[in-house]
Design an enzyme around this catalytic site. Structure first.
Site, PDB file in Angstrom:
ATOM      1  N   SER A  14      -7.550  -7.527   4.609  1.00  0.00           N
ATOM      2  CA  SER A  14      -5.953  -7.874   4.818  1.00  0.00           C
ATOM      3  C   SER A  14      -5.260  -8.215   4.020  1.00  0.00           C
ATOM      4  CB  SER A  14      -6.133  -9.769   4.004  1.00  0.00           C
ATOM      5  OG  SER A  14      -4.849 -10.546   3.902  1.00  0.00           O
ATOM      6  N   GLY A  15      -3.815  -6.838   4.284  1.00  0.00           N
ATOM      7  CA  GLY A  15      -2.721  -6.841   4.092  1.00  0.00           C
ATOM      8  C   GLY A  15      -2.914  -5.288   4.070  1.00  0.00           C
ATOM      9  N   SER A  86     -11.996  -7.513  11.663  1.00  0.00           N
ATOM     10  CA  SER A  86     -12.769  -7.876  12.065  1.00  0.00           C
ATOM     11  C   SER A  86     -13.626  -7.085  10.623  1.00  0.00           C
ATOM     12  CB  SER A  86     -12.899  -7.308  13.606  1.00  0.00           C
ATOM     13  OG  SER A  86     -11.479  -6.380  13.567  1.00  0.00           O
TER      14      SER A  86
HETATM   15  P1  ADP Z   1      -2.469  -6.595   7.950  1.00  0.00           P
HETATM   16  O1  ADP Z   1      -1.505  -7.063   8.998  1.00  0.00           O
HETATM   17  O2  ADP Z   1      -3.644  -5.349   8.204  1.00  0.00           O
HETATM   18  O3  ADP Z   1      -2.525  -8.089   7.041  1.00  0.00           O
HETATM   19  P2  ADP Z   1       0.645  -6.474   7.162  1.00  0.00           P
HETATM   20  O4  ADP Z   1       1.057  -5.508   8.157  1.00  0.00           O
HETATM   21  O5  ADP Z   1       1.141  -7.549   6.931  1.00  0.00           O
HETATM   22  O6  ADP Z   1      -0.697  -5.912   6.776  1.00  0.00           O
HETATM   23  O7  ADP Z   1       1.013  -5.196   5.291  1.00  0.00           O
HETATM   24  C1  ADP Z   1       0.778  -4.384   5.428  1.00  0.00           C
HETATM   25  C2  ADP Z   1       1.623  -4.466   4.177  1.00  0.00           C
HETATM   26  O8  ADP Z   1       1.618  -2.887   3.646  1.00  0.00           O
HETATM   27  C3  ADP Z   1       3.093  -3.900   4.263  1.00  0.00           C
HETATM   28  O9  ADP Z   1       4.230  -4.555   3.128  1.00  0.00           O
HETATM   29  C4  ADP Z   1       3.837  -2.964   4.532  1.00  0.00           C
HETATM   30  O10 ADP Z   1       4.723  -2.737   4.143  1.00  0.00           O
HETATM   31  C5  ADP Z   1       2.949  -1.951   3.108  1.00  0.00           C
HETATM   32  N1  ADP Z   1       2.280  -0.859   3.760  1.00  0.00           N
HETATM   33  C6  ADP Z   1       3.012   0.313   3.021  1.00  0.00           C
HETATM   34  N2  ADP Z   1       2.329   1.499   3.913  1.00  0.00           N
HETATM   35  C7  ADP Z   1       1.752   1.281   4.771  1.00  0.00           C
HETATM   36  C8  ADP Z   1       1.583   1.905   5.967  1.00  0.00           C
HETATM   37  N3  ADP Z   1       1.419   3.512   5.950  1.00  0.00           N
HETATM   38  N4  ADP Z   1       1.329   1.611   7.277  1.00  0.00           N
HETATM   39  C9  ADP Z   1       1.361  -0.159   6.806  1.00  0.00           C
HETATM   40  N5  ADP Z   1       1.454  -0.650   5.895  1.00  0.00           N
HETATM   41  C10 ADP Z   1       2.319  -0.139   5.284  1.00  0.00           C
END
Ligand code: ADP
Length: 182
Positions: A14-15, A86
């Site tokens: 997550s994140g 997953s």
């Molecule tokens: P997930 O969907 O995997 O839970 P999110 O996309 O909601 O994650 O959050 C990812 C966070 O990480 C966002 O705040 C995004 O701006 C930051 N981030 C930093 N670098 C990247 C990168 N290379 N790719 C994607 N997100 C990134």
């Protein structure tokens, strides 16, 4: 070029960046006139998997449903991104088995510490305090892929760079139309 179905199967904590990267890819593919469906874990849990929790059994059911839909779409020529944690290798391997060479496993890699520092949804704070139980990477397992087709390191790349890497991969496999010359 006829539409070629494939599934970009994102996996990561997550994140880690799954939703962010899927949004960027969606914009780029739309600009190129390609179709795309995104099966985002958080959204699937609000409808197709409503009522499921986070036990291993419920997580497996959720991911099998996502794989089922991704298979239906991709075999009919629609590109798909699945953006769910997953966490279990065995279920991802089932999805791979089902979709064969339409299945492209993408490890969206970032450490627990990095994801917790971002804490996009405030969930890590709750997981560390014990308010949320069975939280992947903190109090529940995450099995990293052993041989993913692509690894994306979101701690050291900007989101646009990560998205560009995946676009290059899809271009090299001739799965998406070329960019429109500007
Ligand atoms: P997930 O969907 O995997 O839970 P999110 O996309 O909601 O994650 O959050 C990812 C966070 O990480 C966002 O705040 C995004 O701006 C930051 N981030 C930093 N670098 C990247 C990168 N290379 N790719 C994607 N997100 C990134």
């Amino acid at each position: 070029m006829s539409d070629k179905g494939f599934t970009l199967w994102f996996t990561g904590l997550s994140g880690a960046g799954k939703t962010t990267i899927s949004g960027l890819l969606s914009s780029e593919l739309t600009a190129r006139g390609s179709k795309l469906e995104i099966l985002d874990g958080d959204i699937v849990r609000e409808n197709l998997s409503k009522g499921l929790g986070f036990s291993k059994e419920d997580r497996d059911t959720n991911i099998r449903r996502i794989a089922f839909v991704a298979d239906l779409l991709s075999r009919n020529g629609t590109p798909v991104i699945t953006a769910a944690i997953s966490p279990y290798k065995a279920i991802r391997d089932e999805a791979r088995e089902m979709m064969g060479d339409r299945f492209i496993e993408v490890y969206i890699e970032a450490s627990v510490d990095a994801c917790a520092a971002r804490d996009v949804k405030g969930l890590y704070a709750k997981a560390f305090s014990g308010e949320i139980k069975e939280f992947t990477g903190v109090s529940d397992p995450y099995e990293a892929p052993e041989n993913p087709e692509v690894v994306i390191h979101t701690e050291s790349e900007e989101p646009a760079e990560s998205a560009a890497k995946l676009i290059t991969y899809l271009e090299e496999r001739e799965l998406i139309p070329a960019a429109v010359a500007s």
